[in-house]
Design a protein around this motif. Structure first.
Motif, PDB file in Angstrom:
ATOM      1  N   LEU A  33      13.683   8.680  -0.252  1.00  0.00           N
ATOM      2  CA  LEU A  33      12.416   8.599  -0.965  1.00  0.00           C
ATOM      3  C   LEU A  33      12.096   9.894  -1.695  1.00  0.00           C
ATOM      4  CD1 LEU A  33      10.030   6.613   1.421  1.00  0.00           C
ATOM      5  CD2 LEU A  33      10.454   6.107  -0.991  1.00  0.00           C
ATOM      6  N   SER A  34      12.339  11.012  -1.036  1.00  0.00           N
ATOM      7  CA  SER A  34      12.058  12.314  -1.654  1.00  0.00           C
ATOM      8  C   SER A  34      12.848  12.490  -2.935  1.00  0.00           C
ATOM      9  CB  SER A  34      12.375  13.439  -0.671  1.00  0.00           C
ATOM     10  OG  SER A  34      11.549  13.364   0.470  1.00  0.00           O
ATOM     11  N   ASN A  35      14.111  12.083  -2.918  1.00  0.00           N
ATOM     12  CA  ASN A  35      14.939  12.204  -4.123  1.00  0.00           C
ATOM     13  C   ASN A  35      14.414  11.325  -5.250  1.00  0.00           C
ATOM     14  OD1 ASN A  35      16.693  14.023  -2.901  1.00  0.00           O
ATOM     15  ND2 ASN A  35      18.048  12.416  -2.131  1.00  0.00           N
ATOM     16  N   LEU A  36      13.959  10.127  -4.902  1.00  0.00           N
ATOM     17  CA  LEU A  36      13.423   9.232  -5.924  1.00  0.00           C
ATOM     18  C   LEU A  36      12.129   9.778  -6.527  1.00  0.00           C
ATOM     19  CD1 LEU A  36      13.988   5.702  -4.313  1.00  0.00           C
ATOM     20  CD2 LEU A  36      15.215   6.690  -6.243  1.00  0.00           C
TER      21      LEU A  36
ATOM     22  N   LEU B 217      10.655   1.657   5.865  1.00  0.00           N
ATOM     23  CA  LEU B 217       9.801   2.560   6.638  1.00  0.00           C
ATOM     24  C   LEU B 217       8.836   1.755   7.515  1.00  0.00           C
ATOM     25  CD1 LEU B 217       8.988   5.438   7.245  1.00  0.00           C
ATOM     26  CD2 LEU B 217       7.547   5.443   5.220  1.00  0.00           C
ATOM     27  N   VAL B 218       8.280   0.689   6.973  1.00  0.00           N
ATOM     28  CA  VAL B 218       7.379  -0.160   7.756  1.00  0.00           C
ATOM     29  C   VAL B 218       8.135  -0.827   8.897  1.00  0.00           C
ATOM     30  CG1 VAL B 218       5.956  -2.252   7.669  1.00  0.00           C
ATOM     31  CG2 VAL B 218       5.768  -0.537   5.866  1.00  0.00           C
ATOM     32  N   GLU B 219       9.369  -1.218   8.653  1.00  0.00           N
ATOM     33  CA  GLU B 219      10.168  -1.845   9.706  1.00  0.00           C
ATOM     34  C   GLU B 219      10.463  -0.860  10.833  1.00  0.00           C
ATOM     35  OE1 GLU B 219      13.566  -3.222   7.592  1.00  0.00           O
ATOM     36  OE2 GLU B 219      12.560  -5.035   6.816  1.00  0.00           O
ATOM     37  N   ILE B 220      10.656   0.398  10.495  1.00  0.00           N
ATOM     38  CA  ILE B 220      10.874   1.416  11.531  1.00  0.00           C
ATOM     39  C   ILE B 220       9.651   1.528  12.432  1.00  0.00           C
ATOM     40  CG2 ILE B 220      11.185   3.895  11.925  1.00  0.00           C
ATOM     41  CD1 ILE B 220      12.897   3.959   9.374  1.00  0.00           C
ATOM     42  N   ILE B 221       8.478   1.554  11.812  1.00  0.00           N
ATOM     43  CA  ILE B 221       7.243   1.616  12.595  1.00  0.00           C
ATOM     44  C   ILE B 221       7.093   0.356  13.447  1.00  0.00           C
ATOM     45  CG2 ILE B 221       4.729   1.759  12.443  1.00  0.00           C
ATOM     46  CD1 ILE B 221       6.148   4.350  11.694  1.00  0.00           C
TER      47      ILE B 221
ATOM     48  N   GLU C  31       0.824  -1.205   0.000  1.00  0.00           N
ATOM     49  CA  GLU C  31       0.000   0.000   0.000  1.00  0.00           C
ATOM     50  C   GLU C  31       0.859   1.256   0.000  1.00  0.00           C
ATOM     51  OE1 GLU C  31      -3.709   1.988   2.537  1.00  0.00           O
ATOM     52  OE2 GLU C  31      -2.716   0.163   3.253  1.00  0.00           O
ATOM     53  N   LEU C  32       1.910   1.245   0.794  1.00  0.00           N
ATOM     54  CA  LEU C  32       2.799   2.401   0.870  1.00  0.00           C
ATOM     55  C   LEU C  32       3.531   2.601  -0.448  1.00  0.00           C
ATOM     56  CD1 LEU C  32       3.644   4.537   2.923  1.00  0.00           C
ATOM     57  CD2 LEU C  32       5.484   3.036   3.657  1.00  0.00           C
ATOM     58  N   THR C  33       3.970   1.500  -1.048  1.00  0.00           N
ATOM     59  CA  THR C  33       4.647   1.588  -2.343  1.00  0.00           C
ATOM     60  C   THR C  33       3.720   2.171  -3.406  1.00  0.00           C
ATOM     61  OG1 THR C  33       6.002  -0.343  -1.799  1.00  0.00           O
ATOM     62  CG2 THR C  33       5.872   0.280  -4.112  1.00  0.00           C
ATOM     63  N   GLU C  34       2.470   1.701  -3.414  1.00  0.00           N
ATOM     64  CA  GLU C  34       1.487   2.220  -4.368  1.00  0.00           C
ATOM     65  C   GLU C  34       1.261   3.715  -4.167  1.00  0.00           C
ATOM     66  OE1 GLU C  34      -3.257   1.850  -5.459  1.00  0.00           O
ATOM     67  OE2 GLU C  34      -2.366   0.544  -3.938  1.00  0.00           O
ATOM     68  N   THR C  35       1.227   4.143  -2.906  1.00  0.00           N
ATOM     69  CA  THR C  35       1.028   5.562  -2.616  1.00  0.00           C
ATOM     70  C   THR C  35       2.148   6.402  -3.216  1.00  0.00           C
ATOM     71  OG1 THR C  35      -0.126   5.050  -0.557  1.00  0.00           O
ATOM     72  CG2 THR C  35       0.796   7.257  -0.767  1.00  0.00           C
ATOM     73  N   PHE C  36       3.383   5.985  -2.999  1.00  0.00           N
ATOM     74  CA  PHE C  36       4.521   6.743  -3.521  1.00  0.00           C
ATOM     75  C   PHE C  36       4.565   6.694  -5.051  1.00  0.00           C
ATOM     76  CE2 PHE C  36       6.510   5.798   0.780  1.00  0.00           C
ATOM     77  CZ  PHE C  36       6.300   7.078   1.256  1.00  0.00           C
ATOM     78  N   MET C  37       4.176   5.558  -5.626  1.00  0.00           N
ATOM     79  CA  MET C  37       4.166   5.462  -7.082  1.00  0.00           C
ATOM     80  C   MET C  37       3.139   6.421  -7.678  1.00  0.00           C
ATOM     81  SD  MET C  37       6.291   2.920  -8.138  1.00  0.00           S
ATOM     82  CE  MET C  37       5.626   1.981  -9.499  1.00  0.00           C
TER      83      MET C  37
ATOM     84  N   THR D 277       9.038   6.295 -12.263  1.00  0.00           N
ATOM     85  CA  THR D 277       8.719   5.211 -11.341  1.00  0.00           C
ATOM     86  C   THR D 277       8.968   3.836 -11.949  1.00  0.00           C
ATOM     87  OG1 THR D 277       6.435   5.429 -12.060  1.00  0.00           O
ATOM     88  CG2 THR D 277       7.041   6.501 -10.010  1.00  0.00           C
ATOM     89  N   SER D 278       8.883   3.717 -13.281  1.00  0.00           N
ATOM     90  CA  SER D 278       9.136   2.415 -13.887  1.00  0.00           C
ATOM     91  C   SER D 278      10.569   1.965 -13.643  1.00  0.00           C
ATOM     92  CB  SER D 278       8.858   2.481 -15.391  1.00  0.00           C
ATOM     93  OG  SER D 278       9.674   3.462 -16.019  1.00  0.00           O
ATOM     94  N   VAL D 279      11.472   2.906 -13.500  1.00  0.00           N
ATOM     95  CA  VAL D 279      12.884   2.588 -13.285  1.00  0.00           C
ATOM     96  C   VAL D 279      13.180   2.385 -11.808  1.00  0.00           C
ATOM     97  CG1 VAL D 279      15.251   3.424 -13.590  1.00  0.00           C
ATOM     98  CG2 VAL D 279      13.515   3.885 -15.343  1.00  0.00           C
ATOM     99  N   ILE D 280      12.508   3.147 -10.966  1.00  0.00           N
ATOM    100  CA  ILE D 280      12.865   3.160  -9.542  1.00  0.00           C
ATOM    101  C   ILE D 280      11.861   2.422  -8.672  1.00  0.00           C
ATOM    102  CG2 ILE D 280      14.065   5.358  -9.792  1.00  0.00           C
ATOM    103  CD1 ILE D 280      11.609   6.730  -8.610  1.00  0.00           C
ATOM    104  N   ALA D 281      10.944   1.679  -9.298  1.00  0.00           N
ATOM    105  CA  ALA D 281       9.905   0.998  -8.537  1.00  0.00           C
ATOM    106  C   ALA D 281      10.494   0.095  -7.463  1.00  0.00           C
ATOM    107  CB  ALA D 281       9.003   0.196  -9.472  1.00  0.00           C
ATOM    108  N   GLY D 282      11.532  -0.661  -7.823  1.00  0.00           N
ATOM    109  CA  GLY D 282      12.150  -1.566  -6.853  1.00  0.00           C
ATOM    110  C   GLY D 282      12.748  -0.823  -5.677  1.00  0.00           C
ATOM    111  N   GLN D 283      13.382   0.315  -5.949  1.00  0.00           N
ATOM    112  CA  GLN D 283      13.986   1.094  -4.864  1.00  0.00           C
ATOM    113  C   GLN D 283      12.913   1.675  -3.942  1.00  0.00           C
ATOM    114  OE1 GLN D 283      17.312   3.732  -6.226  1.00  0.00           O
ATOM    115  NE2 GLN D 283      16.741   2.978  -8.271  1.00  0.00           N
ATOM    116  N   ILE D 284      11.802   2.121  -4.548  1.00  0.00           N
ATOM    117  CA  ILE D 284      10.708   2.662  -3.735  1.00  0.00           C
ATOM    118  C   ILE D 284      10.140   1.568  -2.824  1.00  0.00           C
ATOM    119  CG2 ILE D 284       8.337   3.508  -3.841  1.00  0.00           C
ATOM    120  CD1 ILE D 284       9.083   5.174  -6.216  1.00  0.00           C
ATOM    121  N   ARG D 285      10.006   0.355  -3.355  1.00  0.00           N
ATOM    122  CA  ARG D 285       9.467  -0.728  -2.533  1.00  0.00           C
ATOM    123  C   ARG D 285      10.427  -1.067  -1.388  1.00  0.00           C
ATOM    124  NH1 ARG D 285       5.533  -4.310  -2.438  1.00  0.00           N
ATOM    125  NH2 ARG D 285       5.902  -6.257  -1.296  1.00  0.00           N
ATOM    126  N   ASP D 286      11.738  -1.080  -1.683  1.00  0.00           N
ATOM    127  CA  ASP D 286      12.715  -1.371  -0.628  1.00  0.00           C
ATOM    128  C   ASP D 286      12.649  -0.325   0.482  1.00  0.00           C
ATOM    129  OD1 ASP D 286      13.521  -3.592  -2.001  1.00  0.00           O
ATOM    130  OD2 ASP D 286      15.269  -2.634  -2.934  1.00  0.00           O
TER     131      ASP D 286
END
Length: 588
Positions: free
Chosen positions: A275-278, A298-302, A223-229, A284-293
């Protein structure tokens, strides 16, 4: 005037709160019940056609025109409603059809309030083939209509809206008290329009009743990845370049408030920066994997914060999930209400003109056009564009009612829109639910203790509109306005006046190049578009082409914003002036 503007600003505070703070679930339930279609006043819909440009045989009962037509907008899913009124056979024949354009956030009803209070019917009675355009998002205009689905959802929509309309129209003291309580509750919420954080950002423990406590990490990462995409792909050009950065910063700020542990904050800020830089790249087609990582991190921090023992961050996982969910809902609103003034000007109006010319077949291919408020601004903007580009605007003559390209010389009450001139504020308040706001507040403006009586002054001067006509106008004529549209219209209050979405084309700079006769009409007590603003634009048009007229006398009668169309004396004073002008230019 200061008091009125303060009250109006408070009303828009309520409007923004309606969509951002207290009632997001209510709004979503309403939109869901309408099968994803836009919110409109109380329509009783029965059937629609899905053709590219068609006449609807079984028109909705709310449409009191002789015919209802739909025209498709090229490169768009929108089908615009055109209300048609046949010319009277007893009237002298006319050479040109007549196009009527309404104001911002309004529909065709303002031109046809009742048989004895109908500008559209009056003009058809004078022999004009009269058409009212409902631009996208207004009135009966639709998006992606499917006949089978519409037939079912229309009945559901009709039943609910008619029931709500009956309560509003026949409201008792109970309904007045309920409306008062709703508005009071809304006003208590924090609103981003005043630069404050939405109440949805800081969630209390009781807000989570019924929310699952199971921590589904993989689902939240997706869900978070989709939001950023979506931020990077779909919203990077929502208002202007870089708006995705503003929106992502807002989300990050909300998340950072959840993390009170300094170590967690440091880890979060590192992920935030990457994330902001990405997101700024927009690829997003190029950086999708990085956004998901990074979303996973971020979820692990929470997750670490939830299990922290120094001290544990209470309900952090639930609050984080709620923050993402609320943010997604806001993105859905932004994507749904994704149009501005230039969409009307460059797509909707030309589609309507082409269709009317094809049906009415004027010998010289021209139309007569009358625009009220934003409708008149659209006509001015079209003359400006055509003059600059050397194109034929296809108008034999135009009439503008309470319209201007530059409001800076006036003390217009519309200056209340200026807080939304900041793109960040416009994104915080993605829509202004004008119709819902006015319908809810109407009982307070028409009954003692008249809490919102200032609304009446904006719409109509004292004793100028019949109470039943004013009631119908308030309850049925207004729609929801996208912030994107508001943002562009606020440029009319800056130096240089209204400009296009790129902020490079100033419409008033080219209006002098027009070759179309113009009648510019103002109302002496118009708080929305004061006479000085109307006259400001009229002065820019070549003197031999323009006629300026202000209605109202020092001792009365007076004309406010809607009195030029629906006031008691409009048929005796305003209509004859308009008819005389356009009749002079109807000859071929």
């Amino acid at each position: 005037m200061a008091t009125v503007q303060s009250d109006i600003r408070g009303a828009f505070h309520i409007a923004s709160s309606t969509f951002l703070s207290i009632t997001p679930n209510l709004m979503l339930r309403r939109t869901a019940s309408l099968s994803g279609k836009l919110l409109f006043p109380s329509f009783k819909l029965r059937a629609f056609s899905t053709g590219a440009a068609v006449r609807v045989p079984d028109k909705p009962s709310i449409c009191t025109a002789d015919e209802l037509h739909y025209v498709s907008v090229p490169n768009s899913d929108w089908r615009l409603a055109l209300w048609r009124y046949h010319p009277s056979p007893q009237a002298p024949p006319r050479n040109h059809p007549l196009l009527l354009l309404s104001g911002v956030g309004t529909n065709a009803i303002g031109y046809d309030l009742a048989p004895g209070c109908s500008f559209a019917r009056h003009m058809s009675g004078q022999g004009f083939d009269t058409w009212i355009l409902e631009v996208r998002g207004a009135g009966l205009s639709l998006q992606e209509p499917n006949l089978k689905e519409i037939e079912h959802s229309a009945k559901v929509k009709s039943d609910k809206m008619e029931a709500a309309s009956e309560i509003k129209i026949n409201g008792t003291s109970k309904e007045v008290k309920e409306s008062t309580k709703i508005l009071s509750d809304l006003a208590k919420s924090d609103s981003c329009i005043n630069g404050k954080e939405s109440a949805s950002s800081m969630v209390e423990e009781e807000d989570f009743i019924g929310i699952t406590t199971i921590w589904d990490e993989s689902s939240l990462v997706s869900e978070l990845t989709e939001t950023f995409m979506r931020l990077s792909e779909r919203l990077s050009g929502f208002l202007s370049e870089g708006q995705s950065r503003i929106m992502s910063a807002k989300l990050f700020d909300q998340i950072s408030k959840l993390l009170v542990d300094s170590q967690l904050s440091e880890r979060f800020n590192e992920v935030r920066g990457r994330l902001s830089n990405l997101l700024e790249t927009g690829q997003t087609s190029v950086i999708a994997g990085q956004i998901r990582d990074l979303s996973q991190r971020l979820v692990e921090i929470i997750d670490d914060g939830q299990r922290s023992v120094s001290p544990p961050l209470f309900n952090l996982q639930d609050r984080f999930s709620s923050t993402i969910d609320d943010f997604q809902k806001q993105l859905d609103l932004i994507v749904k209400y994704d149009w501005d003034f230039d969409h009307y000007l460059l797509e909707d109006v030309p589609a309507a003109i082409d269709y009317i010319r094809d049906v009415s077949k004027p010998r010289d291919g021209k139309l007569l056009a009358i625009g009220h408020s934003m409708g008149g601004i659209l006509l001015y903007a079209e003359l400006s564009r055509c003059g600059c580009e050397g194109r034929d605007p296809r108008f034999a003559a135009i009439v503008t009612l309470a319209s201007s390209l530059d409001y800076t010389p006036s003390k217009s009450a519309l200056k209340l829109l200026l807080p939304l001139a900041d793109p960040a504020q416009a994104l915080n308040v993605p829509v202004v639910p004008l119709g819902a706001l006015l319908s809810a507040s109407y009982p307070l403006s028409s009954r003692s203790p008249y809490v919102f009586s200032w609304l009446n002054n904006l719409i109509s001067a004292e004793d100028m509109m019949h109470p039943e006509m004013l009631k119908k106008l308030v309850l049925n004529n207004f729609c929801t306005i996208p912030a994107k549209l508001v943002l562009q219209l606020t440029t009319a209050f800056r130096e240089g006046g209204l400009r296009d979405r790129s902020n490079t084309f100033f419409y008033k700079d080219h209006i002098h190049k027009c070759n179309v006769p113009v009648l510019a009409i103002a109302g002496d007590q118009d708080l929305i578009c004061p006479p000085v603003a109307v006259e400001e634009t009229a002065k820019l048009i070549p003197q031999h082409l323009v006629t300026y007229k202000c209605f109202g006398e020092p001792e009365g009668p007076h004309y406010a914003h809607y009195d030029l169309v629906g006031g008691r004396l409009a048929v005796e004073q305003v209509y004859p002036c308009i008819i005389e002008f356009i009749s002079q230019h109807d000859a071929i």
